[in-house]
Design an enzyme around this catalytic site. Structure first.
Site, PDB file in Angstrom:
ATOM      1  N   HIS A 135      -3.663  -1.886  -8.094  1.00  0.00           N
ATOM      2  CA  HIS A 135      -4.491  -2.223  -6.923  1.00  0.00           C
ATOM      3  C   HIS A 135      -3.637  -3.030  -5.962  1.00  0.00           C
ATOM      4  O   HIS A 135      -2.821  -3.852  -6.391  1.00  0.00           O
ATOM      5  CB  HIS A 135      -5.695  -3.084  -7.339  1.00  0.00           C
ATOM      6  CG  HIS A 135      -6.277  -3.858  -6.177  1.00  0.00           C
ATOM      7  ND1 HIS A 135      -7.158  -3.288  -5.293  1.00  0.00           N
ATOM      8  CD2 HIS A 135      -6.046  -5.116  -5.725  1.00  0.00           C
ATOM      9  CE1 HIS A 135      -7.464  -4.195  -4.351  1.00  0.00           C
ATOM     10  NE2 HIS A 135      -6.805  -5.306  -4.596  1.00  0.00           N
ATOM     11  N   ARG A 141       0.843  -1.206   0.000  1.00  0.00           N
ATOM     12  CA  ARG A 141       0.000   0.000   0.000  1.00  0.00           C
ATOM     13  C   ARG A 141       0.880   1.260   0.000  1.00  0.00           C
ATOM     14  O   ARG A 141       0.588   2.231  -0.682  1.00  0.00           O
ATOM     15  CB  ARG A 141      -0.931   0.011   1.220  1.00  0.00           C
ATOM     16  CG  ARG A 141      -1.906  -1.158   1.296  1.00  0.00           C
ATOM     17  CD  ARG A 141      -3.088  -1.031   0.397  1.00  0.00           C
ATOM     18  NE  ARG A 141      -3.906   0.122   0.652  1.00  0.00           N
ATOM     19  CZ  ARG A 141      -5.025   0.399  -0.035  1.00  0.00           C
ATOM     20  NH1 ARG A 141      -5.429  -0.422  -1.005  1.00  0.00           N
ATOM     21  NH2 ARG A 141      -5.727   1.457   0.231  1.00  0.00           N
ATOM     22  N   ASN A 145      -5.475   4.625 -12.008  1.00  0.00           N
ATOM     23  CA  ASN A 145      -4.377   4.785 -11.052  1.00  0.00           C
ATOM     24  C   ASN A 145      -3.425   3.586 -11.016  1.00  0.00           C
ATOM     25  O   ASN A 145      -2.757   3.342 -10.014  1.00  0.00           O
ATOM     26  CB  ASN A 145      -4.909   5.179  -9.664  1.00  0.00           C
ATOM     27  CG  ASN A 145      -5.839   4.150  -9.073  1.00  0.00           C
ATOM     28  OD1 ASN A 145      -6.029   3.071  -9.634  1.00  0.00           O
ATOM     29  ND2 ASN A 145      -6.415   4.467  -7.927  1.00  0.00           N
ATOM     30  N   THR A 155      -4.594   6.802  -3.344  1.00  0.00           N
ATOM     31  CA  THR A 155      -5.557   6.447  -4.395  1.00  0.00           C
ATOM     32  C   THR A 155      -5.580   7.509  -5.491  1.00  0.00           C
ATOM     33  O   THR A 155      -5.591   7.180  -6.679  1.00  0.00           O
ATOM     34  CB  THR A 155      -6.971   6.325  -3.776  1.00  0.00           C
ATOM     35  OG1 THR A 155      -6.901   5.446  -2.654  1.00  0.00           O
ATOM     36  CG2 THR A 155      -7.969   5.809  -4.781  1.00  0.00           C
TER      37      THR A 155
HETATM   38  P1  ATP Z   1      -7.618  -0.164  -5.052  1.00  0.00           P
HETATM   39  O1  ATP Z   1      -8.736  -0.861  -4.305  1.00  0.00           O
HETATM   40  O2  ATP Z   1      -7.844  -0.122  -6.542  1.00  0.00           O
HETATM   41  O3  ATP Z   1      -6.291  -0.691  -4.648  1.00  0.00           O
HETATM   42  P2  ATP Z   1      -7.604   1.970  -3.162  1.00  0.00           P
HETATM   43  O4  ATP Z   1      -7.675   0.882  -2.152  1.00  0.00           O
HETATM   44  O5  ATP Z   1      -6.487   2.956  -3.063  1.00  0.00           O
HETATM   45  O6  ATP Z   1      -7.573   1.382  -4.627  1.00  0.00           O
HETATM   46  P3  ATP Z   1     -10.458   2.278  -2.897  1.00  0.00           P
HETATM   47  O7  ATP Z   1     -11.061   3.222  -1.928  1.00  0.00           O
HETATM   48  O8  ATP Z   1     -10.470   0.812  -2.580  1.00  0.00           O
HETATM   49  O9  ATP Z   1      -8.958   2.782  -3.188  1.00  0.00           O
HETATM   50  O10 ATP Z   1     -11.160   2.522  -4.288  1.00  0.00           O
HETATM   51  C1  ATP Z   1     -11.088   1.574  -5.349  1.00  0.00           C
HETATM   52  C2  ATP Z   1     -10.880   2.306  -6.650  1.00  0.00           C
HETATM   53  O11 ATP Z   1     -12.018   3.113  -6.895  1.00  0.00           O
HETATM   54  C3  ATP Z   1      -9.677   3.256  -6.638  1.00  0.00           C
HETATM   55  O12 ATP Z   1      -8.491   2.654  -7.056  1.00  0.00           O
HETATM   56  C4  ATP Z   1     -10.123   4.353  -7.596  1.00  0.00           C
HETATM   57  O13 ATP Z   1      -9.767   4.051  -8.936  1.00  0.00           O
HETATM   58  C5  ATP Z   1     -11.624   4.338  -7.480  1.00  0.00           C
HETATM   59  N1  ATP Z   1     -12.072   5.440  -6.619  1.00  0.00           N
HETATM   60  C6  ATP Z   1     -11.974   5.528  -5.284  1.00  0.00           C
HETATM   61  N2  ATP Z   1     -12.476   6.677  -4.818  1.00  0.00           N
HETATM   62  C7  ATP Z   1     -12.912   7.347  -5.911  1.00  0.00           C
HETATM   63  C8  ATP Z   1     -13.538   8.612  -6.124  1.00  0.00           C
HETATM   64  N3  ATP Z   1     -13.817   9.422  -5.105  1.00  0.00           N
HETATM   65  N4  ATP Z   1     -13.831   8.955  -7.384  1.00  0.00           N
HETATM   66  C9  ATP Z   1     -13.545   8.128  -8.423  1.00  0.00           C
HETATM   67  N5  ATP Z   1     -12.962   6.927  -8.299  1.00  0.00           N
HETATM   68  C10 ATP Z   1     -12.649   6.549  -7.065  1.00  0.00           C
HETATM   69 MG    MG Z   2      -9.100  -0.707  -2.227  1.00  0.00          MG
END
Ligand code: ATP
Ligand code: MG
Length: 139
Positions: free
Chosen positions: A116, A86, A113, A92
């Site tokens: 994951h 992480r 981004n 994110t």
């Molecule tokens: P991931 O699960 O992909 O590793 P993360 O854990 O950093 O990312 P999460 O909160 O789990 O973030 O969100 C999953 C995915 O949803 C993010 O990678 C991002 O692409 C998308 N996402 C999250 N928050 C937003 C937002 N506010 N607007 C648009 N897309 C979002």
């Molecule tokens: Mg996530």
């Protein structure tokens, strides 16, 4: 204790042919890539994978993006792998990501981004089993 986590190199990165550069950052940070494969997810698989976000306004776009082009799914091993991956990924939203992180270097936007990583040891176990039924959760 050695730990395993689950990672996805997302469509924005596979489309730009930067999976090698991302894997180089992963290996330089001390992770061993225990397993990996390039696959194209169906929309149904993406929806199941991100089910936890199904009430969020961006859920449909997120699932369409994840299934829009091939991804690399991978199992990474290291001491403290879940938390350390992480950290290596960065925030994110790449605008908030620190220097030296994968997202700072490669992510295009909060939607695209690049990577994951599992957010907890328990989630890692579920996600590894989802994509690699033949890979152990611990080494
Ligand atoms: P991931 O699960 O992909 O590793 P993360 O854990 O950093 O990312 P999460 O909160 O789990 O973030 O969100 C999953 C995915 O949803 C993010 O990678 C991002 O692409 C998308 N996402 C999250 N928050 C937003 C937002 N506010 N607007 C648009 N897309 C979002
Ligand atoms: Mg996530």
């Amino acid at each position: 204790m050695l730990e395993r986590t689950f990672s996805i190199i997302k469509p924005d990165a596979t489309k730009r042919n930067i999976t090698g550069e991302i894997n180089s950052m992963i290996e330089s940070a001390g992770f061993t890539i225990v397993a990996q494969k390039k696959i194209k997810l169906t929309i149904e698989q993406a929806k199941k994978f991100y089910e936890i976000h199904k009430e969020r306004p961006f859920y449909n776009d997120l699932c369409e993006f994840l299934s829009s082009a091939p991804v690399i799914v991978q199992v990474l091993e290291k001491e403290n792998a879940v938390a350390d991956y992480r950290k290596l990924m960065g925030a994110t939203n790449p605008e908030n990501a620190e220097n030296g992180t994968i997202r700072k270097k490669f992510a295009i936007s909060i939607d695209q981004n690049s990577v994951h990583g599992s957010d907890a040891h328990e989630t890692a176990a579920v996600e590894i089993k989802f994509f690699f039924s033949d890979v152990e959760i611990v080494g």
